[in-house]
Design a protein around this motif. Structure first.
Motif, PDB file in Angstrom:
ATOM      1  N   PHE A 182      12.610  53.011  -7.773  1.00  0.00           N
ATOM      2  CA  PHE A 182      13.230  53.842  -8.808  1.00  0.00           C
ATOM      3  C   PHE A 182      12.306  54.012 -10.014  1.00  0.00           C
ATOM      4  O   PHE A 182      12.298  55.069 -10.658  1.00  0.00           O
ATOM      5  N   ALA A 183      11.527  52.975 -10.340  1.00  0.00           N
ATOM      6  CA  ALA A 183      10.573  53.097 -11.449  1.00  0.00           C
ATOM      7  C   ALA A 183       9.487  54.117 -11.103  1.00  0.00           C
ATOM      8  O   ALA A 183       9.079  54.920 -11.954  1.00  0.00           O
ATOM      9  N   MET A 184       9.010  54.099  -9.845  1.00  0.00           N
ATOM     10  CA  MET A 184       8.040  55.107  -9.421  1.00  0.00           C
ATOM     11  C   MET A 184       8.646  56.510  -9.490  1.00  0.00           C
ATOM     12  O   MET A 184       7.979  57.473  -9.885  1.00  0.00           O
ATOM     13  N   GLN A 185       9.919  56.614  -9.132  1.00  0.00           N
ATOM     14  CA  GLN A 185      10.618  57.894  -9.218  1.00  0.00           C
ATOM     15  C   GLN A 185      10.652  58.386 -10.666  1.00  0.00           C
ATOM     16  O   GLN A 185      10.433  59.571 -10.934  1.00  0.00           O
ATOM     17  N   ASP A 186      10.898  57.485 -11.591  1.00  0.00           N
ATOM     18  CA  ASP A 186      10.931  57.865 -13.004  1.00  0.00           C
ATOM     19  C   ASP A 186       9.557  58.355 -13.475  1.00  0.00           C
ATOM     20  O   ASP A 186       9.459  59.322 -14.243  1.00  0.00           O
ATOM     21  N   GLY A 187       8.516  57.675 -13.017  1.00  0.00           N
ATOM     22  CA  GLY A 187       7.168  58.094 -13.404  1.00  0.00           C
ATOM     23  C   GLY A 187       6.822  59.475 -12.882  1.00  0.00           C
ATOM     24  O   GLY A 187       6.250  60.308 -13.602  1.00  0.00           O
ATOM     25  N   ILE A 188       7.184  59.749 -11.635  1.00  0.00           N
ATOM     26  CA  ILE A 188       6.922  61.069 -11.058  1.00  0.00           C
ATOM     27  C   ILE A 188       7.752  62.126 -11.773  1.00  0.00           C
ATOM     28  O   ILE A 188       7.279  63.239 -12.042  1.00  0.00           O
ATOM     29  N   SER A 189       9.004  61.786 -12.106  1.00  0.00           N
ATOM     30  CA  SER A 189       9.860  62.722 -12.831  1.00  0.00           C
ATOM     31  C   SER A 189       9.248  63.079 -14.181  1.00  0.00           C
ATOM     32  O   SER A 189       9.258  64.246 -14.594  1.00  0.00           O
ATOM     33  N   GLN A 190       8.711  62.067 -14.863  1.00  0.00           N
ATOM     34  CA  GLN A 190       8.081  62.325 -16.157  1.00  0.00           C
ATOM     35  C   GLN A 190       6.888  63.265 -15.995  1.00  0.00           C
ATOM     36  O   GLN A 190       6.723  64.209 -16.771  1.00  0.00           O
ATOM     37  N   HIS A 191       6.072  63.018 -14.976  1.00  0.00           N
ATOM     38  CA  HIS A 191       4.894  63.861 -14.744  1.00  0.00           C
ATOM     39  C   HIS A 191       5.295  65.312 -14.493  1.00  0.00           C
ATOM     40  O   HIS A 191       4.734  66.245 -15.093  1.00  0.00           O
ATOM     41  N   TRP A 198       3.877  70.333  -5.620  1.00  0.00           N
ATOM     42  CA  TRP A 198       4.867  70.297  -4.539  1.00  0.00           C
ATOM     43  C   TRP A 198       4.763  68.978  -3.774  1.00  0.00           C
ATOM     44  O   TRP A 198       5.774  68.439  -3.305  1.00  0.00           O
ATOM     45  N   ALA A 199       3.529  68.466  -3.651  1.00  0.00           N
ATOM     46  CA  ALA A 199       3.350  67.158  -3.009  1.00  0.00           C
ATOM     47  C   ALA A 199       4.024  66.066  -3.837  1.00  0.00           C
ATOM     48  O   ALA A 199       4.691  65.171  -3.294  1.00  0.00           O
ATOM     49  N   TRP A 200       3.845  66.132  -5.180  1.00  0.00           N
ATOM     50  CA  TRP A 200       4.521  65.170  -6.051  1.00  0.00           C
ATOM     51  C   TRP A 200       6.041  65.323  -5.950  1.00  0.00           C
ATOM     52  O   TRP A 200       6.771  64.329  -5.973  1.00  0.00           O
ATOM     53  N   MET A 201       6.507  66.559  -5.843  1.00  0.00           N
ATOM     54  CA  MET A 201       7.944  66.784  -5.720  1.00  0.00           C
ATOM     55  C   MET A 201       8.480  66.191  -4.426  1.00  0.00           C
ATOM     56  O   MET A 201       9.567  65.591  -4.396  1.00  0.00           O
ATOM     57  N   GLY A 202       7.722  66.354  -3.350  1.00  0.00           N
ATOM     58  CA  GLY A 202       8.124  65.744  -2.090  1.00  0.00           C
ATOM     59  C   GLY A 202       8.207  64.235  -2.206  1.00  0.00           C
ATOM     60  O   GLY A 202       9.140  63.600  -1.686  1.00  0.00           O
ATOM     61  N   LEU A 203       7.230  63.643  -2.894  1.00  0.00           N
ATOM     62  CA  LEU A 203       7.250  62.194  -3.092  1.00  0.00           C
ATOM     63  C   LEU A 203       8.428  61.786  -3.965  1.00  0.00           C
ATOM     64  O   LEU A 203       9.053  60.737  -3.735  1.00  0.00           O
ATOM     65  N   LEU A 204       8.766  62.614  -4.948  1.00  0.00           N
ATOM     66  CA  LEU A 204       9.927  62.334  -5.799  1.00  0.00           C
ATOM     67  C   LEU A 204      11.203  62.306  -4.977  1.00  0.00           C
ATOM     68  O   LEU A 204      12.052  61.414  -5.137  1.00  0.00           O
ATOM     69  N   CYS A 205      11.355  63.261  -4.085  1.00  0.00           N
ATOM     70  CA  CYS A 205      12.531  63.308  -3.226  1.00  0.00           C
ATOM     71  C   CYS A 205      12.605  62.090  -2.307  1.00  0.00           C
ATOM     72  O   CYS A 205      13.679  61.505  -2.101  1.00  0.00           O
ATOM     73  N   LEU A 206      11.459  61.693  -1.761  1.00  0.00           N
ATOM     74  CA  LEU A 206      11.434  60.529  -0.868  1.00  0.00           C
ATOM     75  C   LEU A 206      11.761  59.238  -1.609  1.00  0.00           C
ATOM     76  O   LEU A 206      12.484  58.385  -1.086  1.00  0.00           O
ATOM     77  N   THR A 207      11.233  59.092  -2.828  1.00  0.00           N
ATOM     78  CA  THR A 207      11.542  57.875  -3.592  1.00  0.00           C
ATOM     79  C   THR A 207      13.012  57.838  -3.989  1.00  0.00           C
ATOM     80  O   THR A 207      13.630  56.772  -4.024  1.00  0.00           O
ATOM     81  N   GLY A 208      13.594  59.020  -4.275  1.00  0.00           N
ATOM     82  CA  GLY A 208      15.012  59.056  -4.615  1.00  0.00           C
ATOM     83  C   GLY A 208      15.879  58.593  -3.452  1.00  0.00           C
ATOM     84  O   GLY A 208      16.741  57.723  -3.602  1.00  0.00           O
TER      85      GLY A 208
END
Length: 291
Positions: A18-27, A208-218
């Motif tokens: 979830f912390a990684m998800q927050d970091g990607i969301s911020q980016h 889009w790659a970061w967005m995909g990673l955001l979805c996977l971490t969620g």
């Protein structure tokens, strides 16, 4: 069988994801509209939720069956808006201070459990709540220079998440967990689609790659959280949820160049201490009430 040690490990993994998800969301939210970022994230999350709840309840129709639809829909809407507010806080304040202020949400739950759920709140819990809010004051430093109104954004998010948590408890009195989970994902996905499509922006292939990673971490974070509560009691693992603050702050410092101010460190220590005391009191009360 209950396996507390495995539950703690899974909770630590959950908070890290979830912390990684927050970091990607911020980016992503620094480059694109917050509503669009949360909308795309919810599309994947809604698909994940429907898959899980259909398996748990036997079918999507069974998962959606409820006698309190307005409550369930309200929960889903509230959580989706809370996520938007928190991502906005990451953009304006960063991960360190946002997580520091958000850490007070268990204390808000404890304070509101009386008027919303009718639970008894004794003087010890009120003392812990008051102590925790002293910690919030230390973090925000009102009166030292010009107060930054952006600091109220994560506090608003914490209040919204606390109300969501209480409504989830209230809904659980009549609905199964699969039903609540279903409405959390599907309602949020519909609401964010209605809002987010109006602010659509083209994204680069890299993002889009970061967005995909955001979805996977969620989805991965929620999957780990489900497994955590399957193997261990919530009261035993819930205190370790504070490690999301540790992981999030570390990410903010190491990746985004944020700093940990002395007042924030002291305030966080006060808030976490008060929160852990509240968890301990609730666990003790449940043990006494158990037959």
């Amino acid at each position: 069988m209950t396996n507390t040690r495995l539950g703690i490990v899974l909770m630590l993994c959950t908070t890290f994801v979830f912390a990684m998800q927050d970091g990607i969301s911020q980016h992503l939210a620094r480059e694109y509209n917050v509503l669009m970022v949360v909308m795309i994230r919810y599309w994947f999350f809604a698909a994940f939720v429907m898959t899980v709840t259909a398996r748990q309840a036997g079918s999507l129709r069974a998962a959606a069956r409820t006698t309190q639809p307005l409550l369930q829909i309200g929960r889903g809407v509230l959580l989706s808006l809370e996520i938007c507010v928190m991502v906005l806080a990451f953009v304006h304040l960063g991960l360190v201070e946002s997580h520091a202020v958000f850490a007070c949400y268990p204390l808000i739950i404890a304070a509101l459990s009386g008027p919303i759920l009718g639970e008894r709140v004794g003087w010890r819990r009120w003392a812990a709540i008051a102590t925790g809010f002293v910690g919030i004051v230390v973090i925000l430093e009102p009166g030292w220079g010009v107060f930054d109104p952006h600091a109220l954004i994560p506090f608003a998010s914490a209040c919204m998440f606390a109300v969501y948590g209480l409504l989830t408890r209230y809904a659980a009195r009549r609905d199964a967990a699969a039903t609540s989970f279903f409405y959390t994902g599907v309602t949020g996905g519909l609401v964010m689609t209605c809002i987010g499509l109006w602010v659509w922006e083209p994204m680069t292939p890299a993002d889009w790659a970061w967005m995909g990673l955001l979805c996977l971490t969620g989805a991965g974070g929620h999957f780990l959280l489900i497994k955590t509560y399957e193997v261990a009691e919530a009261s035993a693992v819930q205190p370790f949820a504070y490690f999301q603050l540790v992981f999030g702050a570390s990410l903010g410092i190491l990746v985004f160049g944020e700093t940990l101010e002395t007042n924030v460190a002291i305030g966080v220590a006060i808030v976490i201490s008060a929160g852990l005391f509240t968890f301990w009191r609730e666990a003790r009360a449940r043990r006494r009430a158990a037959p």
